[in-house]
Design a protein around this motif. Structure first.
Motif, PDB file in Angstrom:
ATOM      1  N   VAL A  49       2.185  -3.814  -7.892  1.00 39.24           N
ATOM      2  CA  VAL A  49       1.991  -3.838  -9.484  1.00 39.24           C
ATOM      3  C   VAL A  49       2.601  -2.646 -10.144  1.00 39.24           C
ATOM      4  CG1 VAL A  49      -0.309  -5.188  -9.244  1.00 39.24           C
ATOM      5  CG2 VAL A  49      -0.324  -2.641  -9.372  1.00 39.24           C
ATOM      6  N   ALA A  50       3.125  -1.767  -9.325  1.00 42.35           N
ATOM      7  CA  ALA A  50       3.689  -0.596  -9.781  1.00 42.35           C
ATOM      8  C   ALA A  50       5.026  -0.824 -10.623  1.00 42.35           C
ATOM      9  CB  ALA A  50       4.042   0.441  -8.801  1.00 42.35           C
ATOM     10  N   THR A  51       5.151  -0.082 -12.051  1.00 43.43           N
ATOM     11  CA  THR A  51       6.244  -0.322 -12.674  1.00 43.43           C
ATOM     12  C   THR A  51       7.276   0.757 -12.225  1.00 43.43           C
ATOM     13  OG1 THR A  51       5.357   0.827 -14.307  1.00 43.43           O
ATOM     14  CG2 THR A  51       4.883  -1.542 -14.438  1.00 43.43           C
ATOM     15  N   ASP A  52       8.614   0.620 -12.969  1.00 47.78           N
ATOM     16  CA  ASP A  52       9.174   1.858 -12.862  1.00 47.78           C
ATOM     17  C   ASP A  52       8.926   2.962 -13.424  1.00 47.78           C
ATOM     18  OD1 ASP A  52      12.160  -0.273 -13.528  1.00 47.78           O
ATOM     19  OD2 ASP A  52      11.249   0.534 -11.719  1.00 47.78           O
ATOM     20  N   GLN A  53       7.605   3.067 -14.740  1.00 51.60           N
ATOM     21  CA  GLN A  53       7.141   4.062 -15.264  1.00 51.60           C
ATOM     22  C   GLN A  53       5.884   4.642 -14.639  1.00 51.60           C
ATOM     23  OE1 GLN A  53       9.059   5.079 -17.829  1.00 51.60           O
ATOM     24  NE2 GLN A  53      10.253   3.424 -17.148  1.00 51.60           N
ATOM     25  N   GLN A  54       5.622   4.084 -13.260  1.00 50.12           N
ATOM     26  CA  GLN A  54       4.476   4.415 -12.565  1.00 50.12           C
ATOM     27  C   GLN A  54       4.242   5.930 -12.421  1.00 50.12           C
ATOM     28  OE1 GLN A  54       1.751   2.229 -12.170  1.00 50.12           O
ATOM     29  NE2 GLN A  54       0.617   4.073 -11.200  1.00 50.12           N
ATOM     30  N   PRO A  55       3.322   6.710 -13.068  1.00 43.19           N
ATOM     31  CA  PRO A  55       3.319   8.091 -13.115  1.00 43.19           C
ATOM     32  C   PRO A  55       3.035   8.746 -11.354  1.00 43.19           C
ATOM     33  CG  PRO A  55       1.619   7.518 -14.546  1.00 43.19           C
ATOM     34  CD  PRO A  55       2.360   6.220 -13.869  1.00 43.19           C
ATOM     35  N   VAL A  56       3.601   9.974 -11.271  1.00 42.20           N
ATOM     36  CA  VAL A  56       3.249  10.618 -10.132  1.00 42.20           C
ATOM     37  C   VAL A  56       2.615  11.992 -10.649  1.00 42.20           C
ATOM     38  CG1 VAL A  56       5.192   9.614  -8.753  1.00 42.20           C
ATOM     39  CG2 VAL A  56       5.469  12.073 -10.092  1.00 42.20           C
ATOM     40  N   VAL A  57       2.060  12.559  -9.474  1.00 46.31           N
ATOM     41  CA  VAL A  57       1.230  13.640  -9.499  1.00 46.31           C
ATOM     42  C   VAL A  57       2.161  14.905  -9.422  1.00 46.31           C
ATOM     43  CG1 VAL A  57      -0.578  15.251  -9.009  1.00 46.31           C
ATOM     44  CG2 VAL A  57      -0.962  12.681  -8.711  1.00 46.31           C
ATOM     45  N   ALA A  58       2.469  15.737 -10.560  1.00 47.61           N
ATOM     46  CA  ALA A  58       3.419  16.849 -10.474  1.00 47.61           C
ATOM     47  C   ALA A  58       2.440  17.998 -10.712  1.00 47.61           C
ATOM     48  CB  ALA A  58       4.585  16.796 -11.274  1.00 47.61           C
ATOM     49  N   GLY A  59       2.839  19.213 -10.539  1.00 46.68           N
ATOM     50  CA  GLY A  59       2.037  20.240 -10.941  1.00 46.68           C
ATOM     51  C   GLY A  59       1.425  21.043  -9.709  1.00 46.68           C
ATOM     52  N   LEU A  60       1.120  20.298  -8.577  1.00 47.44           N
ATOM     53  CA  LEU A  60       0.399  20.494  -7.420  1.00 47.44           C
ATOM     54  C   LEU A  60       1.193  21.933  -6.846  1.00 47.44           C
ATOM     55  CD1 LEU A  60      -0.849  17.563  -5.459  1.00 47.44           C
ATOM     56  CD2 LEU A  60      -2.374  19.535  -6.672  1.00 47.44           C
ATOM     57  N   ARG A  61       0.878  23.002  -6.491  1.00 44.30           N
ATOM     58  CA  ARG A  61       1.551  24.134  -6.051  1.00 44.30           C
ATOM     59  C   ARG A  61       2.162  23.733  -4.654  1.00 44.30           C
ATOM     60  NH1 ARG A  61      -1.233  30.171  -6.789  1.00 44.30           N
ATOM     61  NH2 ARG A  61       0.242  30.283  -5.132  1.00 44.30           N
ATOM     62  N   SER A  62       3.331  24.051  -4.518  1.00 46.19           N
ATOM     63  CA  SER A  62       4.146  23.656  -3.505  1.00 46.19           C
ATOM     64  C   SER A  62       4.348  24.935  -2.380  1.00 46.19           C
ATOM     65  CB  SER A  62       5.468  23.151  -3.448  1.00 46.19           C
ATOM     66  OG  SER A  62       6.134  23.701  -4.755  1.00 46.19           O
ATOM     67  N   ASP A  63       3.886  26.197  -2.785  1.00 45.77           N
ATOM     68  CA  ASP A  63       4.071  27.161  -1.985  1.00 45.77           C
ATOM     69  C   ASP A  63       2.595  27.398  -1.023  1.00 45.77           C
ATOM     70  OD1 ASP A  63       3.019  29.848  -4.106  1.00 45.77           O
ATOM     71  OD2 ASP A  63       2.367  27.711  -4.122  1.00 45.77           O
ATOM     72  N   ARG A  64       1.575  26.619  -1.158  1.00 47.49           N
ATOM     73  CA  ARG A  64       0.731  26.417  -0.452  1.00 47.49           C
ATOM     74  C   ARG A  64       0.193  25.343  -0.135  1.00 47.49           C
ATOM     75  NH1 ARG A  64      -3.627  29.551  -4.396  1.00 47.49           N
ATOM     76  NH2 ARG A  64      -4.272  27.652  -5.510  1.00 47.49           N
ATOM     77  N   ARG A  65      -0.710  25.003   0.764  1.00 49.08           N
ATOM     78  CA  ARG A  65      -1.103  23.218   0.959  1.00 49.08           C
ATOM     79  C   ARG A  65      -2.231  22.954   0.026  1.00 49.08           C
ATOM     80  NH1 ARG A  65      -1.340  23.192   7.677  1.00 49.08           N
ATOM     81  NH2 ARG A  65       0.870  24.151   7.848  1.00 49.08           N
ATOM     82  N   GLU A  66      -1.842  22.466  -1.079  1.00 48.87           N
ATOM     83  CA  GLU A  66      -2.542  22.063  -2.225  1.00 48.87           C
ATOM     84  C   GLU A  66      -2.772  20.641  -2.156  1.00 48.87           C
ATOM     85  OE1 GLU A  66      -3.095  24.903  -5.970  1.00 48.87           O
ATOM     86  OE2 GLU A  66      -2.320  23.138  -6.405  1.00 48.87           O
ATOM     87  N   VAL A  67      -3.816  20.034  -2.299  1.00 46.94           N
ATOM     88  CA  VAL A  67      -4.100  18.637  -2.526  1.00 46.94           C
ATOM     89  C   VAL A  67      -5.009  18.509  -3.714  1.00 46.94           C
ATOM     90  CG1 VAL A  67      -3.906  17.917  -0.049  1.00 46.94           C
ATOM     91  CG2 VAL A  67      -6.155  18.750  -1.152  1.00 46.94           C
ATOM     92  N   LEU A  68      -4.978  17.106  -4.210  1.00 48.88           N
ATOM     93  CA  LEU A  68      -5.697  16.782  -5.607  1.00 48.88           C
ATOM     94  C   LEU A  68      -7.073  16.369  -5.114  1.00 48.88           C
ATOM     95  CD1 LEU A  68      -5.459  16.656  -8.637  1.00 48.88           C
ATOM     96  CD2 LEU A  68      -4.418  14.401  -8.284  1.00 48.88           C
ATOM     97  N   ILE A  69      -8.079  16.619  -5.619  1.00 45.77           N
ATOM     98  CA  ILE A  69      -9.382  16.162  -5.332  1.00 45.77           C
ATOM     99  C   ILE A  69      -9.672  15.312  -6.724  1.00 45.77           C
ATOM    100  CG2 ILE A  69     -11.877  16.302  -5.007  1.00 45.77           C
ATOM    101  CD1 ILE A  69      -9.648  17.352  -2.879  1.00 45.77           C
ATOM    102  N   THR A  70     -10.111  13.899  -6.475  1.00 40.87           N
ATOM    103  CA  THR A  70     -10.536  13.048  -7.643  1.00 40.87           C
ATOM    104  C   THR A  70     -11.801  12.785  -7.752  1.00 40.87           C
ATOM    105  OG1 THR A  70      -9.723  11.242  -6.413  1.00 40.87           O
ATOM    106  CG2 THR A  70      -8.047  12.279  -7.397  1.00 40.87           C
TER     107      THR A  70
ATOM    108  N   THR B 154       0.578  -1.245  -0.193  1.00 40.71           N
ATOM    109  CA  THR B 154       0.025  -0.031   0.072  1.00 40.71           C
ATOM    110  C   THR B 154       0.972   1.269  -0.157  1.00 40.71           C
ATOM    111  OG1 THR B 154       0.051  -0.435   2.372  1.00 40.71           O
ATOM    112  CG2 THR B 154      -2.235  -0.776   0.788  1.00 40.71           C
ATOM    113  N   LEU B 155       0.452   2.432  -0.282  1.00 37.12           N
ATOM    114  CA  LEU B 155       0.923   3.469  -0.800  1.00 37.12           C
ATOM    115  C   LEU B 155       1.847   4.334   0.321  1.00 37.12           C
ATOM    116  CD1 LEU B 155      -1.496   5.221  -3.028  1.00 37.12           C
ATOM    117  CD2 LEU B 155       0.601   4.056  -3.768  1.00 37.12           C
ATOM    118  N   GLU B 156       1.560   3.945   1.632  1.00 37.11           N
ATOM    119  CA  GLU B 156       2.146   4.481   2.864  1.00 37.11           C
ATOM    120  C   GLU B 156       3.574   4.144   2.673  1.00 37.11           C
ATOM    121  OE1 GLU B 156      -0.035   2.065   3.099  1.00 37.11           O
ATOM    122  OE2 GLU B 156       0.531   0.844   4.955  1.00 37.11           O
ATOM    123  N   TRP B 157       3.844   2.961   2.231  1.00 39.55           N
ATOM    124  CA  TRP B 157       5.320   2.655   2.078  1.00 39.55           C
ATOM    125  C   TRP B 157       6.007   3.195   0.927  1.00 39.55           C
ATOM    126  CZ3 TRP B 157       5.822   0.582   6.681  1.00 39.55           C
ATOM    127  CH2 TRP B 157       4.980  -0.073   7.247  1.00 39.55           C
TER     128      TRP B 157
END
Lengths: 317, 644, 169
Positions: free
Chosen positions: B543-564, B515-518
Motif C-alpha cells: 500500500v506504500a506510495t512514492d510519498q510514504q514518509p520515513v523516519v529522519a532525525g534519529l541521531r546516527s552517531d550513536r545507536r538510537e531507535v524510535l519508541i512508539t 512486509t518491511l524487511e523487504w
C-alpha cells in the motif's frame, strides 16, 4: 510362543468394542475431512487463470468466499461437537460398572513383572500368581491397580484401554472378554531398562475351566514325586531363590519376586519374554541378564544340580 | 524536506550509522556482538546442529527397531538415546529455532534497528548454547538422561534414577527455559513499543502477531516447568518430598506441572509456524491474507485454549469422569481456530494468483501433513480412544505429523523464503524441490505406518519387540522411510551450503513481499534501515506510495531507535541502545558455572551468586557521560520526512 | 569462521567436565557374569602385620563410587531385610551403620566379609544366599550410609516407606 491377540481394532470384549466403534467413526469422519480439505486446497492452488480472471477483484467473490469460509468453520464446529458428544457418552459407558457381579483382581506392578492377586473373603482361599491372568469368559472383571515402585500401565488392547499403576494410588478398571482365547498385554508406561519386556497374558476361558484353574492355584505346591524332583527341591531351598520367591507349601517365603508355586502352569516366563520350555527355563535361571539385561534376578549359582532343579520347577504345576 | 539515501547527505548518514553500529573484529568482538541479526543467525545455526544430532539419534533408534530382537543398542543406551532425541528436539531445536527466526525477522518486520534489550538477547543465546553443550558433553560422558524427555517420577526420582543423569536433564531445562523466557520478554517489549510509526495493532503483520502470542505463551508456560524441574532437583539433591507419596507428596504432581508446561510447549512451537505460513501464503498468492481479523483472533484463541488442555496427556492415570470429559472437550475445541486458519489460507489461494515456488511448496506439504496430524489429534482428544493408543506408536505418529508437518515444514519454507534476506543470495530452486519431495515422501513412509503399529499394540519407548508380535514389517518400512527423510535433509543442507557461496545474488525484495524487511538491502546493514520506514496500512509495502514518509532525525552517531506508542504506534520518544558488550557472555558463563555446580553441591548456589553479581555489575556499569539535561527530555519534535 | 568459537567452547566445557570423573559414577552394569565375582581374599580386619610390611592388594571393586551399585544396594538392603536389624542405618537390635564405629572394619572387603561370613551375636552368614555382585552392591550402599562414598553417587533419599493408598474415584 503363543503371543495372543493384541489389536485395538480387533476387539474381543465390550469395552474394547465400544472404543473400536468410536475409532471407526472418527476414522471415517477424519478421512472425509482430509479428502475435502485437500481437494479444496488443490483446486484453490491449481485453478485455471481463466477462472481467476472472472473472480479477480470482485467484491461479490470476496463475500461468497467469506460465506464459504464461515460455513466451513461452522461445519467444523458442528463436527467437533458431534464427536464430543459421542466421546462423552462412550466415556460414561466405560466408567459405568457392569450389572453382573464382577470378579475382583488386584494387580501390583513391579519392575518388570506383574503381581496378581485373586482376593477372597477367606484369606487361605486367596490366590497369588504372576504375569498370567485367567478370567472367565463373559463375566466382568474389576481390576485394582497399584505399583510397588515406579509408574507402570496395564494394557490389553483387545479388551480395554490402559490404566496406569501409580505408587500411592489405587486405580480401578473394568474389563471383560466375550470370547475365550489368549490376549496379549503389555506395560505401556516407560518404567526403566526392561520396560520392553514387561508383558503379560490374559487367558479367557469358560467359567468351569476358570473355576478349576482357580481351585488348582489355591493348592500349595505339588510335592516332589521322583528322586530328581526331591533332589531338585533340596537344591532350590539351598540356593538364593528362597530369599526372593515364594513356593507355598515349602519354606520358601520370599516376597520380592514372582510367586513360583504354580510356575509350570504358566505359558510364558520372564513377564512374557520367553515361552515356558525346558531350555528357556534353564536360560532364565543361568543367565537372566542375557534375556533381560538389568533385571533384578541374579544368575543362579547352580552347577551340577541344574537338571534336578529344572525337574523340580517343572513339577510345580 | 525530503531525504534521499542516494544523496551525499544520505551517504554521510549511512557512514555515520555504519560507524555507530559496527562490531569489533576478533574473538572478543564476536562474543560481544549484540545485534539481533547475528544473534538470530547463531540461534538458527546452533539449533540445526542440535537437530542433526537428534536426527542421528532418531536414525539409531530406527535401525534398532527395524528388526525384532535387535542387539545393536543395549537397553541403557537406547533409553538414553530416545531421551536425548526427545529432549534435544523439544528443548534444543524446536523452540530455539523459532525464537531465532523471530529474533532475526521481527525487528526488520516492524521497521526498527534492533530488539529492545540487545544484551539480554545475547545472554539468552549464550544460556541456550551453554545449556545444550552441557547436556551433550554429559551425554558423551555417559551421564545423559535416560528417563524420557518427560522424566516421570518416581522413575526419575532419587531412588530409581541413580547418579546425576536426571539432574543433568533438570538443570538443562533451567538453562533453556531461562533462555526462552529472556527471548520472549525481549520480543514482547520490542513488538509492543518499537513498531514503525503507523503500524497500529490492526496493521501488524500476522507473523508478528504470531510471535507476540507465542512469547506471551512462553512467559506463562515456562515457569511451570522451571518449578517442576526445581522440585525434582530438590528432591534428588537435598531430600525434599515433593514427589514422594510416603511423605505426602504425589507422583502425579510432576505430571500436572510438567504437562501444564508441556502442552503449551507444543503450541509454542506451532504458533510461529502459523505466522510463517500466513506470510508465505500471502506473498506467493500475491494478495493479502483473507480474513485478517479472524486470523488474529484464531492465533490468540489458540494461545488461550492451549493452556486448558494439559490433562489429555494423563487420561490413563485414573481421573474422574468429569475431568476426562472437560479436557476432551477443550482438546477438540482447539481444532476450530486452526481450522479457521486453514480455510482462510485456502481462500487466499483461491482469490489470489499463486506461484508454486519452493516456500509455497513447503506450505502445501505443511497443510497436508498437519491436517492428518490434527485429525489424529482430535482422535486422541477423545479419552476412551486415547486410553487405547496412549503411549503407543500411534502417538509417536501423531506428534511427528503435527511437529514435523506443523512446525518443520513451515520453518523450512520460511528459511527458504528469508534465505535471500539473510545471506544475500537465492537458494538454488531445483535441489530444494528435490529435497522437498524426498522429505515429504520419506516422512510419510516413516510415520504413517506407526499409526497402524500403535493400534496393533506396539508401545512406545521399547528397545526391542518380539518377532511373534508381527510388528517387524511395518517397523522395517518406517526405517526405510527414515533413511529417505535423512537423505532429503542432507540434500537441503547441501543446497544451503552451496547457495550461500555460489547462489544468484538476491535483490532487496526477490519475492515481492509486503512486509518491511523487504524495504532494505539483502542482507540488511547492521542498522537495518538508513531511514526507518513508516506504514500506511496493512501489507505495508503493497500500500506504500512514492510519498510514504520515513523516519529522519534519529541521531546516527550513536545507536538510537524510535519508541512508539503501543496501540497506534505514533512516535513517542527515542531510546539509546547499548554498545557491544562482552558482559552478557561473561554473565552467561557465571550463571552456567552456578547451574552446573549446583547439580553436585547445593553450595554452588550461594557461591556462584558472586560471579553472577560481578557479571551484572559489569553489565550495568554506566558508560560515557550522562546526557545533557535538554537531551534527556522525553518528547522532542520528530520529523517524519518524505522520501523523494 | 563463525563456528570456531563454538568449537573452542565445546572443548573447554568437555575438558572441564572430564575432571569431574563422572565415568566411574555413571556406568551401569546391567549384565553380570554369573561365574565371575570379585573375590575378597587377603582381607585383614586390622592394620598390624608381623614381619616386613607387605602391601595389601587393593580389593576395590567396580561397585565403589558407582551410583547404580549404591542404588541397587539400597534396594537389596530392603529386600533382604537388613532393615530388620539395622533399620535405615540407625541400628536397632543390630549395630548402627551410619556412624564411625566399625567393629570389623569399614573397607569394602571387610564389610563383604561381614555379610558373607556372618558375625557373632546375630549377623547371619549370607554366603550362597546372595550373589557376590549383589553383596558388593550392598557393601557400597552400607558405606554410603556412613558417608564413605561420594555424595554425588549417593541418592539423597529413597521412597522406601510404602505409600499411603489413595483410592481413585
Amino acid at each position: 510362543m503363543s503371543f495372543g491377540l493384541h489389536s485395538a481394532v480387533d476387539p474381543s470384549g465390550p469395552q474394547a468394542a465400544r472404543i473400536a466403534q468410536l475409532w471407526w467413526l472418527m476414522f471415517w469422519v477424519s478421512a472425509g475431512v482430509f479428502v475435502a480439505v485437500t481437494a479444496f486446497l488443490f483446486v484453490a492452488l491449481f485453478r485455471s487463470a481463466v477462472s481467476r480472471q472472472r473472480t479477480a477483484g470482485r467484491a461479490e467473490a470476496q463475500r461468497r468466499t467469506g460465506a464459504v469460509v464461515g460455513g466451513a468453520s461452522i461445519v467444523t464446529a458442528l463436527i467437533i461437537v458431534g464427536l464430543l458428544l459421542v466421546d462423552v457418552s462412550t466415556t460414561r459407558a466405560l466408567a459405568t460398572a457392569p450389572a453382573a457381579a464382577p470378579l475382583r483382581i488386584e494387580v501390583v506392578g513391579h519392575q518388570w513383572w506383574w503381581e496378581v492377586h485373586y482376593p477372597d473373603e477367606t484369606p487361605s482361599q486367596a490366590v497369588t500368581t504372576a504375569n498370567e491372568i485367567h478370567i472367565p469368559v463373559g463375566r466382568p472383571v474389576a481390576l485394582e491397580l497399584t505399583s510397588r515402585d515406579v509408574i507402570h500401565s496395564f494394557w490389553v488392547p483387545s479388551l480395554q484401554g490402559k490404566r496406569d499403576l501409580i505408587p500411592g494410588h489405587v486405580n480401578t478398571a473394568w474389563l471383560q472378554a466375550d470370547v475365550p482365547g489368549l490376549f496379549h498385554g503389555q506395560c505401556a508406561e516407560f518404567c526403566g531398562a526392561q520396560h520392553a519386556h514387561m508383558a503379560f497374558l490374559i487367558v479367557a476361558e469358560p467359567e468351569r475351566s476358570f473355576s478349576a484353574w482357580l481351585a488348582d492355584q489355591r493348592r500349595p505346591a505339588t510335592a516332589p514325586a521322583s528322586a530328581d524332583e526331591t533332589q531338585g527341591q533340596a537344591v532350590f531351598l539351598s540356593l538364593p531363590c528362597a530369599l526372593c520367591h515364594t513356593v507355598r507349601g515349602t519354606s520358601a517365603w520370599g516376597q520380592n519376586g514372582p510367586d513360583l508355586t504354580h510356575l509350570a502352569s504358566r505359558r510364558q516366563l520372564a513377564a512374557g519374554t520367553l515361552p515356558n520350555t525346558h531350555g528357556d527355563l534353564a536360560e532364565c535361571l543361568m543367565d537372566p541378564h542375557r534375556v533381560k539385561p538389568g533385571v533384578k534376578m541374579p544368575p543362579t549359582p547352580v552347577e551340577s544340580g541344574l537338571q534336578a532343579l529344572l525337574a523340580y520347577l517343572e513339577s510345580l504345576r | 524536506m525530503t531525504v534521499d539515501e542516494a544523496s551525499p547527505e544520505g551517504q554521510r548518514e549511512r557512514e555515520r550509522l555504519e560507524r555507530a553500529w559496527d562490531t569489533q573484529p576478533g574473538i572478543v568482538g564476536w562474543l560481544s556482538n549484540i545485534h539481533h541479526k547475528a544473534v538470530g543467525k547463531r540461534y538458527i545455526a546452533t539449533a540445526f546442529v542440535f537437530f542433526a544430532l537428534a536426527g542421528v539419534e532418531a536414525l539409531l533408534m530406527r535401525i534398532q527397531l527395524a528388526r525384532p530382537g535387535s542387539h545393536l543398542l543395549n537397553p541403557d543406551l537406547y533409553n538414553q538415546i530416545f531421551t536425548m532425541h526427545g529432549t534435544t528436539m523439544m528443548f534444543l531445536f524446536a523452540v530455539p529455532v523459532m525464537e531465532g527466526v523471530a529474533i532475526y525477522v521481527v525487528p526488520l518486520m516492524i521497521g526498527t534497528r534492533n530488539v529492545a534489550f540487545p544484551r539480554l538477547n545475547a545472554l539468552s543465546y549464550y544460556m541456550y548454547l551453554f545449556g545444550g553443550v552441557f547436556l551433550y558433553v554429559m551425554f558423551f560422558l555417559s551421564m545423559g538422561p535416560d528417563a524420557g524427555w518427560f522424566a516421570y517420577v518416581p522413575l526419575a526420582g532419587p531412588e530409581y534414577a541413580p547418579g546425576k543423569r536426571v539432574d543433568v536433564w533438570a538443570q538443562m531445562i533451567t538453562f533453556t527455559e531461562l533462555s526462552a523466557l529472556l527471548g520472549a520478554v525481549e520480543l514482547v517489549v520490542s513488538i509492543m513499543k518499537m513498531r514503525a510509526p503507523g503500524m497500529s495493532l490492526n496493521r501488524i503483520p500476522l507473523f508478528v502477531w504470531a510471535i507476540l502470542v507465542d512469547s506471551l505463551m512462553i512467559i506463562f508456560a515456562m515457569p511451570a516447568i522451571m518449578a517442576a524441574s526445581s522440585y525434582l532437583i530438590l528432591d534428588r539433591l537435598i531430600a525434599t518430598h515433593f514427589f514422594n507419596p510416603a511423605e505426602g507428596g504425589d507422583a502425579l504432581l510432576w505430571q500436572h506441572l510438567f504437562w501444564f508446561f508441556g502442552h503449551p510447549e507444543v503450541y509454542i512451537i506451532f504458533v510461529p509456524a502459523l505466522g510463517m505460513v500466513s506470510t508465505i501464503v500471502s506473498t506467493f498468492s500475491r494478495r493479502p491474507i483473507f480474513g485478517y481479523t479472524a486470523m488474529v483472533l484464531a492465533l490468540v484463541s489458540t494461545g488461550f485454549i492451549g493452556f486448558g488442555l494439559w490433562v489429555h496427556h494423563m487420561f490413563a492415570t485414573g481421573l474422574p469422569q468429569l475431568g476426562l470429559s472437560f479436557f476432551s472437550a477443550a482438546s477438540m475445541l482447539i481444532a476450530i481456530p486452526t481450522g479457521v486458519q486453514i480455510f482462510c489460507w485456502i481462500a487466499t489461494l483461491w482469490l489470489g494468483r499463486p506461484r508454486l515456488e519452493l516456500p509455497l511448496l513447503f506450505v502445501m506439504g505443511f497443510v497436508v501433513i498437519f491436517l492428518i496430524g490434527g485429525l489424529t489429534g482430535v482422535m486422541l482428544a477423545s479419552a476412551p480412544l486415547d486410553q487405547q493408543v496412549h503411549d503407543t506408536f500411534f502417538v509417536v505418529a501423531h506428534l511427528h505429523y503435527v511437529l514435523i508437518g506443523g512446525a518443520l515444514f513451515p520453518l523450512l519454507g520460511a528459511l527458504v523464503y528469508w534465505f535471500p534476506k539473510m545471506s544475500g543470495r537465492m537458494l538454488a530452486e531445483t535441489p530444494g524441490k528435490w529435497a522437498f519431495w524426498l522429505l515429504f515422501a520419506g516422512f510419510n513412509l516413516t510415520f504413517f505406518p506407526m499409526h497402524q503399529l500403535g493400534l496393533r499394540g506396539m508401545p512406545r519407548r521399547v528397545y526391542t519387540y518380539p518377532a511373534e508380535s508381527g510388528w517387524g514389517n511395518l517397523n522395517l518400512l518406517a526405517t526405510a522411510g527414515g533413511v529417505v527423510l535423512g537423505v532429503g535433509l542432507l540434500v537441503l543442507l547441501a543446497d544451503v551450503a552451496w547457495s550461500v557461496r555460489r547462489g544468484a545474488v538476491a535483490a532487496a525484495s526477490p519475492w515481492g513481499g509486503d512486509t518491511l524487511e523487504w524495504a532494505t538491502t539483502s542482507p540488511p546493514p547492521e542498522y537495518n534501515f538508513v531511514y526507518p520506514p513508516t506504514v500506511g496500512g496493512l501489507n505495508a509495502l503493497w500500500v506504500a506510495t512514492d510519498q510514504q514518509p520515513v523516519v529522519a532525525g534519529l541521531r546516527s552517531d550513536r545507536r538510537e531507535v524510535l519508541i512508539t506508542r503501543t496501540v497506534d504506534a505514533q512516535p513517542d520518544h527515542r531510546a539509546v541502545l547499548p554498545q557491544d558488550s562482552i558482559w552478557p557472555f561473561l554473565t552467561a558463563v557465571a550463571i552456567s558455572f552456578t547451574f552446573v555446580g549446583s547439580i553436585f553441591r547445593a553450595w554452588f548456589v550461594p557461591v556462584g551468586a558472586v560471579p553472577v553479581l560481578i557479571g551484572l555489575v559489569g553489565w550495568f556499569w554506566p558508560r560515557g557521560e550522562p546526557l545533557p539535561r535538554e537531551e534527556a527530555a522525553p518528547r522532542r519534535q520528530l520529523a517524519l520526512e518524505d522520501q523523494p | 569462521m563463525a563456528f570456531r568459537p563454538c568449537l573452542g567452547l565445546l572443548l573447554f566445557a568437555a575438558g572441564g567436565t572430564i575432571l569431574l570423573g563422572s565415568c566411574r559414577r555413571e556406568t551401569r552394569r546391567l549384565q553380570e557374569n554369573p561365574l565371575a565375582g570379585a573375590r575378597a581374599e587377603g582381607i585383614r580386619v586390622g592394620q598390624l602385620q608381623p614381619g616386613p610390611k607387605v602391601s595389601v592388594p587393593d580389593t576395590g571393586t567396580p561397585y565403589e563410587a558407582n551410583a547404580y551399585a549404591i542404588s541397587e544396594g539400597q534396594r537389596l538392603y530392603n529386600w533382604f531385610n537388613c532393615v530388620g536389624c539395622h533399620a535405615h542405618g540407625g541400628g536397632a537390635i543390630g549395630p548402627p551403620l551410619m556412624d564411625d564405629v566399625w567393629i570389623y572394619g569399614s573397607e569394602p572387603a571387610n564389610i563383604f566379609a561381614s555379610i558373607v561370613e556372618g558375625r557373632p551375636n546375630g549377623m547371619p552368614a549370607f554366603r550362597g544366599k546372595i550373589a557376590d555382585y549383589q553383596v558388593w552392591q550392598i557393601v557400597a550402599y552400607v558405606r554410603s550410609l556412613a558417608g564413605l562414598e561420594p555424595t554425588s553417587a549417593t541418592p539423597a533419599r529413597d521412597d522406601h516407606l510404602q505409600p499411603k493408598r489413595k483410592k481413585s474415584p
